[in-house]
Write an enzyme that holds these catalytic residues in place. Structure first.
Site, PDB file in Angstrom:
ATOM      1  N   LEU A  99     -35.917  23.841  55.722  1.00 55.03           N
ATOM      2  CA  LEU A  99     -35.816  22.875  56.425  1.00 55.03           C
ATOM      3  C   LEU A  99     -34.228  22.796  57.374  1.00 55.03           C
ATOM      4  O   LEU A  99     -33.955  21.740  58.151  1.00 55.03           O
ATOM      5  CB  LEU A  99     -36.066  21.191  56.028  1.00 55.03           C
ATOM      6  N   HIS A 154     -29.759  34.918  40.469  1.00 54.87           N
ATOM      7  CA  HIS A 154     -29.240  33.948  41.646  1.00 54.87           C
ATOM      8  C   HIS A 154     -28.613  34.634  42.805  1.00 54.87           C
ATOM      9  O   HIS A 154     -29.099  34.415  43.816  1.00 54.87           O
ATOM     10  CB  HIS A 154     -28.090  32.785  40.991  1.00 54.87           C
ATOM     11  N   SER A 199     -36.518  17.064  48.771  1.00 58.02           N
ATOM     12  CA  SER A 199     -36.200  15.729  49.247  1.00 58.02           C
ATOM     13  C   SER A 199     -36.271  14.773  48.134  1.00 58.02           C
ATOM     14  O   SER A 199     -36.879  14.963  46.999  1.00 58.02           O
ATOM     15  CB  SER A 199     -37.456  15.186  50.165  1.00 58.02           C
ATOM     16  N   ARG A 240     -40.909  11.583  52.180  1.00 60.36           N
ATOM     17  CA  ARG A 240     -40.751  12.773  52.672  1.00 60.36           C
ATOM     18  C   ARG A 240     -41.089  13.995  51.659  1.00 60.36           C
ATOM     19  O   ARG A 240     -41.579  14.895  52.205  1.00 60.36           O
ATOM     20  CB  ARG A 240     -39.218  13.050  53.077  1.00 60.36           C
ATOM     21  N   ASN A 271     -43.778  16.793  52.700  1.00 56.64           N
ATOM     22  CA  ASN A 271     -43.351  18.130  52.681  1.00 56.64           C
ATOM     23  C   ASN A 271     -44.495  18.875  51.939  1.00 56.64           C
ATOM     24  O   ASN A 271     -44.709  20.127  52.217  1.00 56.64           O
ATOM     25  CB  ASN A 271     -42.177  18.502  51.950  1.00 56.64           C
ATOM     26  N   TYR A 330     -26.644  24.669  39.451  1.00 54.59           N
ATOM     27  CA  TYR A 330     -26.584  23.516  40.061  1.00 54.59           C
ATOM     28  C   TYR A 330     -26.338  22.206  39.040  1.00 54.59           C
ATOM     29  O   TYR A 330     -26.016  21.122  39.385  1.00 54.59           O
ATOM     30  CB  TYR A 330     -28.186  22.904  40.374  1.00 54.59           C
TER      31      TYR A 330
HETATM   32  N1  LIG Z   1     -31.561  30.767  45.701  1.00 55.24           N
HETATM   33  C1  LIG Z   1     -30.516  30.343  46.387  1.00 55.24           C
HETATM   34  O1  LIG Z   1     -29.419  30.762  46.702  1.00 55.24           O
HETATM   35  C2  LIG Z   1     -30.446  28.771  46.963  1.00 55.24           C
HETATM   36  C3  LIG Z   1     -29.681  28.278  47.700  1.00 55.24           C
HETATM   37  C4  LIG Z   1     -29.679  26.969  48.332  1.00 55.24           C
HETATM   38  C5  LIG Z   1     -30.800  26.507  47.969  1.00 55.24           C
HETATM   39  N2  LIG Z   1     -31.754  26.923  46.989  1.00 55.24           N
HETATM   40  C6  LIG Z   1     -32.783  25.791  46.626  1.00 55.24           C
HETATM   41  O2  LIG Z   1     -33.684  25.477  47.721  1.00 55.24           O
HETATM   42  C7  LIG Z   1     -33.905  24.304  47.936  1.00 55.24           C
HETATM   43  C8  LIG Z   1     -33.959  23.606  49.406  1.00 55.24           C
HETATM   44  O3  LIG Z   1     -32.919  24.047  49.974  1.00 55.24           O
HETATM   45  P1  LIG Z   1     -32.007  22.826  50.462  1.00 55.24           P
HETATM   46  O4  LIG Z   1     -32.033  21.671  49.539  1.00 55.24           O
HETATM   47  O5  LIG Z   1     -30.584  23.511  50.731  1.00 55.24           O
HETATM   48  O6  LIG Z   1     -32.551  22.341  52.032  1.00 55.24           O
HETATM   49  P2  LIG Z   1     -33.738  21.942  52.722  1.00 55.24           P
HETATM   50  O7  LIG Z   1     -34.931  21.896  51.471  1.00 55.24           O
HETATM   51  O8  LIG Z   1     -34.021  22.756  53.877  1.00 55.24           O
HETATM   52  O9  LIG Z   1     -33.270  20.577  53.163  1.00 55.24           O
HETATM   53  C9  LIG Z   1     -33.104  19.238  52.339  1.00 55.24           C
HETATM   54  C10 LIG Z   1     -32.763  18.319  53.136  1.00 55.24           C
HETATM   55  O10 LIG Z   1     -33.367  17.854  54.236  1.00 55.24           O
HETATM   56  C11 LIG Z   1     -33.912  16.403  54.153  1.00 55.24           C
HETATM   57  N3  LIG Z   1     -35.014  16.454  54.004  1.00 55.24           N
HETATM   58  C12 LIG Z   1     -36.214  16.838  53.354  1.00 55.24           C
HETATM   59  N4  LIG Z   1     -37.419  16.810  53.755  1.00 55.24           N
HETATM   60  C13 LIG Z   1     -37.472  16.161  55.056  1.00 55.24           C
HETATM   61  C14 LIG Z   1     -38.194  15.731  55.946  1.00 55.24           C
HETATM   62  N5  LIG Z   1     -39.560  15.976  55.566  1.00 55.24           N
HETATM   63  N6  LIG Z   1     -37.697  15.086  57.199  1.00 55.24           N
HETATM   64  C15 LIG Z   1     -36.351  14.870  57.141  1.00 55.24           C
HETATM   65  N7  LIG Z   1     -35.652  15.581  56.344  1.00 55.24           N
HETATM   66  C16 LIG Z   1     -35.918  16.093  55.385  1.00 55.24           C
HETATM   67  C17 LIG Z   1     -33.327  15.936  52.511  1.00 55.24           C
HETATM   68  O11 LIG Z   1     -32.834  14.793  52.647  1.00 55.24           O
HETATM   69  P3  LIG Z   1     -33.397  13.531  51.696  1.00 55.24           P
HETATM   70  O12 LIG Z   1     -33.384  14.039  50.255  1.00 55.24           O
HETATM   71  O13 LIG Z   1     -32.908  12.610  52.176  1.00 55.24           O
HETATM   72  O14 LIG Z   1     -35.110  13.460  52.321  1.00 55.24           O
HETATM   73  C18 LIG Z   1     -32.206  17.069  52.260  1.00 55.24           C
HETATM   74  O15 LIG Z   1     -30.800  16.358  52.860  1.00 55.24           O
HETATM   75  C19 LIG Z   1     -32.628  23.773  47.248  1.00 55.24           C
HETATM   76  O16 LIG Z   1     -32.818  22.344  46.824  1.00 55.24           O
HETATM   77  C20 LIG Z   1     -32.412  24.550  45.907  1.00 55.24           C
HETATM   78  O17 LIG Z   1     -33.434  24.143  44.949  1.00 55.24           O
HETATM   79  C21 LIG Z   1     -31.699  28.000  46.503  1.00 55.24           C
END
Ligand SMILES: NC(=O)c1ccc[n+]([C@@H]2O[C@H](COP(=O)([O-])OP(=O)(O)OC[C@H]3O[C@@H](n4cnc5c(N)ncnc54)[C@H](OP(=O)(O)O)[C@@H]3O)[C@@H](O)[C@H]2O)c1
Length: 279
Positions: free
Chosen positions: A193, A111, A235, A240, A244, A53
């Site tokens: 999400l 990872h 987020s 948010r 969450n 990251y």
């Molecule tokens: N191990 C792996 O291979 C892997 C892969 C991908 C991700 N990850 C980890 O998992 C974490 C989470 O996954 P992700 O960030 O891809 O997706 P996510 O958590 O499903 O979604 C994040 C997105 O949703 C929005 N959001 C968050 N809370 C919200 C709410 N209550 N209402 C409306 N929108 C909301 C955020 O925007 P705002 O910021 O504007 O609120 C952001 O754009 C990553 O940050 C990372 O640390 C790990």
């Protein structure tokens, strides 16, 4: 502002991990540090980062600037594909530790298994050695299927504490979750999400949210908890972030859990762990 109390669960090695933490991808730099500081203020203690990251330095800065003791935090980072293999793991891990400015990490994950590269077993052996030296508290994996887990357990006798995998309503992963958690590994959902790609407007989700008087995002995250799955939603917005994290004072009926699980599209995840390559 009142803090939210996020409960912890006991991992198979005895350490306590918060049920919910803060995802950090794709933010970096000052913007991420400020966003983590806001989350810490709200009560978040688990921060999820990765070498890939490019933001471990910003995570370390937030921990230091919070003024809270190191032991209050649960920091997860991940071994990148380019650092897999016996000669490289130690160097990759040390670089992460240095960027974080820490002298141990709470949870270190591989990872991706990258089975085509074929180095995940030797990488895990090295991680277990780092754990024995006290530099890693819990060893775990990410995007591992049950046969990948069987191979590392056969080589080391050490069941991973955590497997962080993609789980969300349209990819409920019922069979995968059951298989990877069978030996006592805790599942942690990434992209819970669906990056706000429409699931929060789905009538099944909004219907349950309206009935319970909570937000759709809270219904989705609580659905994971009801399934015994921990998670790290991202987020950057404190309102948010609060929503969450505030999912531990209501629950879903089994019928609600089943209705959300039924949103599964029945298609494999795009980043299939059997073939996904990233370094
Ligand atoms: N191990 C792996 O291979 C892997 C892969 C991908 C991700 N990850 C980890 O998992 C974490 C989470 O996954 P992700 O960030 O891809 O997706 P996510 O958590 O499903 O979604 C994040 C997105 O949703 C929005 N959001 C968050 N809370 C919200 C709410 N209550 N209402 C409306 N929108 C909301 C955020 O925007 P705002 O910021 O504007 O609120 C952001 O754009 C990553 O940050 C990372 O640390 C790990």
């Amino acid at each position: 502002m009142a803090k939210i109390s996020i409960p912890t669960r006991t991992l198979n090695d005895g350490y306590q991990m918060p049920w919910l933490g803060l995802g950090t991808w794709p933010l970096q730099g000052r913007q991420l540090t400020d966003s983590i500081l806001a989350a810490i203020e709200l009560g978040y203690r688990l921060i999820d980062t990765a070498s890939r990251y490019g933001n471990e330095d910003a995570v370390g800065a937030a921990i230091r600037e919070s003024g809270l003791p190191r032991e209050d935090f649960f920091v997860t980072t991940k071994l990148a594909g380019r650092d897999q293999g016996k000669p490289y793991v130690r160097e990759g891990f040390s670089a992460s530790l240095e960027r974080l400015g820490l002298d141990y990490v709470d949870l270190y994950l591989i990872h991706w298994p990258l089975p085509l590269l074929g180095r995940y077993v030797e990488s895990y052996v090295e991680m277990v050695a780092l754990q024995q030296e006290g530099l890693i508290r819990s060893v775990g994996v990410s995007n591992f299927l049950d046969d990948h887990i069987a191979a590392i357990v056969a080589a080391t006798g050490v069941q991973p504490a955590v497997d962080q995998i993609q789980v969300s309503p349209t990819h409920a992963q019922v069979d995968v979750v059951e298989a990877v958690s069978r030996g006592g590994t805790v599942v942690q959902a990434w992209r819970p999400l669906e990056r706000n790609g429409g699931i929060l407007e789905h009538p099944t989700v909004t219907g349950i949210a309206d009935r319970l008087g909570v937000a759709p995002s809270q219904v989705v995250l609580r659905w994971l908890i009801e399934r015994d799955i921990t998670t790290t939603p991202h987020s950057s917005n404190p309102d948010r972030q609060r929503l969450n994290a505030d999912i531990f004072e209501f629950s879903l009926e089994p019928a609600d859990v089943a209705a959300i699980t039924a949103l599964d599209v029945g298609a494999p995840v795009k980043q299939d762990p059997k073939t996904w390559e990233e370094f």
